[in-house]
Design an enzyme around this catalytic site. Structure first.
Site, PDB file in Angstrom:
ATOM      1  N   GLN A  64       8.951  -0.410  -1.822  1.00  0.00           N
ATOM      2  CA  GLN A  64      10.078  -0.898  -0.999  1.00  0.00           C
ATOM      3  C   GLN A  64      11.019  -1.810  -1.780  1.00  0.00           C
ATOM      4  O   GLN A  64      12.069  -2.186  -1.259  1.00  0.00           O
ATOM      5  CB  GLN A  64       9.551  -1.638   0.245  1.00  0.00           C
ATOM      6  N   SER A  80       9.608   4.672  -5.782  1.00  0.00           N
ATOM      7  CA  SER A  80       9.871   6.001  -5.218  1.00  0.00           C
ATOM      8  C   SER A  80      11.375   6.164  -5.001  1.00  0.00           C
ATOM      9  O   SER A  80      12.001   5.344  -4.324  1.00  0.00           O
ATOM     10  CB  SER A  80       9.110   6.129  -3.898  1.00  0.00           C
ATOM     11  N   ALA A  81      11.947   7.238  -5.574  1.00  0.00           N
ATOM     12  CA  ALA A  81      13.411   7.394  -5.603  1.00  0.00           C
ATOM     13  C   ALA A  81      14.054   7.449  -4.220  1.00  0.00           C
ATOM     14  O   ALA A  81      15.153   6.932  -4.016  1.00  0.00           O
ATOM     15  CB  ALA A  81      13.766   8.661  -6.383  1.00  0.00           C
ATOM     16  N   CYS A  99       4.379   7.511   7.989  1.00  0.00           N
ATOM     17  CA  CYS A  99       3.164   8.333   8.096  1.00  0.00           C
ATOM     18  C   CYS A  99       2.452   8.130   9.424  1.00  0.00           C
ATOM     19  O   CYS A  99       1.737   9.014   9.871  1.00  0.00           O
ATOM     20  CB  CYS A  99       2.188   7.985   6.988  1.00  0.00           C
TER      21      CYS A  99
HETATM   22  N1  PLP Z   1       4.123   2.501  -0.423  1.00  0.00           N
HETATM   23  C1  PLP Z   1       4.966   1.952   0.443  1.00  0.00           C
HETATM   24  C2  PLP Z   1       4.991   0.469   0.597  1.00  0.00           C
HETATM   25  C3  PLP Z   1       5.815   2.755   1.216  1.00  0.00           C
HETATM   26  O1  PLP Z   1       6.639   2.200   2.092  1.00  0.00           O
HETATM   27  C4  PLP Z   1       5.743   4.160   1.050  1.00  0.00           C
HETATM   28  C5  PLP Z   1       6.570   5.050   1.890  1.00  0.00           C
HETATM   29  O2  PLP Z   1       6.880   4.742   3.014  1.00  0.00           O
HETATM   30  C6  PLP Z   1       4.867   4.682   0.104  1.00  0.00           C
HETATM   31  C7  PLP Z   1       4.058   3.831  -0.612  1.00  0.00           C
HETATM   32  C8  PLP Z   1       4.788   6.159  -0.129  1.00  0.00           C
HETATM   33  O3  PLP Z   1       5.913   6.587  -0.854  1.00  0.00           O
HETATM   34  P1  PLP Z   1       6.331   8.139  -0.846  1.00  0.00           P
HETATM   35  O4  PLP Z   1       6.982   8.389   0.460  1.00  0.00           O
HETATM   36  O5  PLP Z   1       7.293   8.263  -1.993  1.00  0.00           O
HETATM   37  O6  PLP Z   1       5.090   8.900  -1.059  1.00  0.00           O
END
Ligand code: PLP
Length: 384
Positions: free
Chosen positions: A178, A198-199, A328
């Protein structure tokens, strides 16, 4: 009005990023592992993006690896470092993302590690004294603590955690999904061994991420079958995605001061309007405190009501996209493990609003007015 306030789940692709990516989806196609000119050009593009990311994070290009997501990066950091070094204990917190909690729980169940939980208070603040106690009383430790919480926006002090890890000889992994692209992070100075981004959280494409692995940190590959990413991650690189990630991070850093100020202004405006229009509204964690939380996230509960379990769905009917917890868990009826850890009654209708440079004050006003009506607050609280 159609309002997107779920930018912690994913952000819209910046048009400049799309421009940078398009050639690599068309004429400049090529597999970076191929030796012909198309392949070589793709390889150059990947390495250019790596150099760009490394410069922006103030690390060496050799310390940057591309992944397919933040989830993969966290799995690589955790499985990879536990497999490569003699880690017996992992210290984490109950409010981490599932991309951290689930691999750790699997390792615990398999008897590979013992898990220790750092206490967090009712505001989601990490108890640093307890972290020190856990570090002092265990050996061969990996610490996995996120930078900003994706549901309540709380910021952990990476310098402080890293200094404690240094004192007790622990490896420090941080899920910075984040914050990479939203905060200036200098991993040369910060005592962090592993950091993940994460892009698609900073206006880059979905399906591409990065992991910083400090030189000398032992990490085994978790995906075999190819020599890509210097033998650290098998699989053909997502070339347009990597180009897009590099461009998105470049834009994010270029415009960060301006965007930060603008987005913080939107968040402050929403806090102020909610407090004016909805008596009894509450903010979770430190999300209403500018210094202690990430400027893109605000976690809100309305006054108690039987109808609030449908709040996010009711907002959706009004064309407002927000979420309950992380992307998720929303829609899965399990509630939020983060709000649960903070002891928050989720029947109050907790919603996470997350902002981007593309939101406007008019959108915020519209959302607050819809919330006011859904909360049943009288219109006299409506000031415009
Ligand atoms: N870690 C955090 C704190 C996140 O907010 C997220 C996605 O919401 C992720 C990991 C997972 O990232 P990605 O969606 O790129 O798999």
């Amino acid at each position: 009005m159609d309002v997107y306030l779920d930018n912690a789940a994913t952000t819209a692709l910046d048009p400049e990023v799309l421009e940078a990516m398009l050639p690599y989806m068309r004429a400049l196609c090529g597999n970076p592992s191929s030796i012909h000119s198309h392949g070589r050009r793709a390889k150059v593009a990947v390495e250019k993006a790596r150099k760009c990311v490394a410069t922006l994070l103030n690390v060496s290009p050799a310390e940057v690896f591309f992944t397919a997501s933040g989830t993969e990066g966290n799995n690589m950091a955790l499985w990879g470092s536990v497999a490569a070094s003699s880690i017996d204990h992992v210290i984490t917190s109950s409010i981490e993302h599932h991309a951290v909690l689930q691999p750790l729980e699997k390792m615990r169940q398999a008897g590979q590690i013992q898990l220790h939980w750092v206490r967090v208070d009712a505001q989601g603040n990490l108890q640093y004294d307890h972290l020190e106690y856990l570090l002092k009383t265990n050996e061969r430790v990996l610490v996995s603590l996120m930078h900003a919480n994706n549901e309540i926006g709380n910021l952990n002090d990476l310098a402080r955690i890293g200094a404690l890890c240094q004192t007790y000889g622990a490896i420090f992994h941080t899920d910075a999904v984040q914050t990479i692209g939203h905060c200036m992070l200098d991993f040369q100075t910060l005592p962090v061994h592993l950091a993940v981004g994460s892009a698609h959280k900073f206006h880059g494409p979905q399906g591409v991420g990065l992991i910083y692995i400090r030189s000398g940190t032992q990490v085994s590959p978790i995906i075999d079958g190819g020599a890509q990413e210097r033998n650290m991650r098998g699989g053909t690189e997502h070339v347009p995605g990597i180009v897009g990630l590099g461009k998105a991070l470049e834009i994010a850093h270029r415009d960060m001061q301006r965007d930060h100020q603008y987005i913080q202004g939107l968040k402050d405006h929403m806090i102020q309007r909610l407090q004016t229009c909805i008596p009894g509204v509450v903010f979770h964690g430190t999300s209403a405190h500018a210094e202690a939380s990430l400027y893109t996230i605000l976690s809100v509960s309305l006054p108690p009501s039987d109808s609030h379990d449908m709040l996010v769905f009711n907002l959706d009917i009004q064309k407002i996209s927000a979420s309950v917890g992380s992307a998720c868990t929303s829609g899965s009826h399990v509630g939020s493990h983060v709000l649960q850890a903070l002891g928050i009654d989720q029947r109050r209708g907790a919603v996470r609003f997350s902002f981007s440079k593309y939101n406007t004050a008019e959108e915020i006003d519209y959302v607050v007015e819809q919330l006011r009506m859904l909360s049943g607050a009288p219109a006299q609280y409506k000031s415009r």
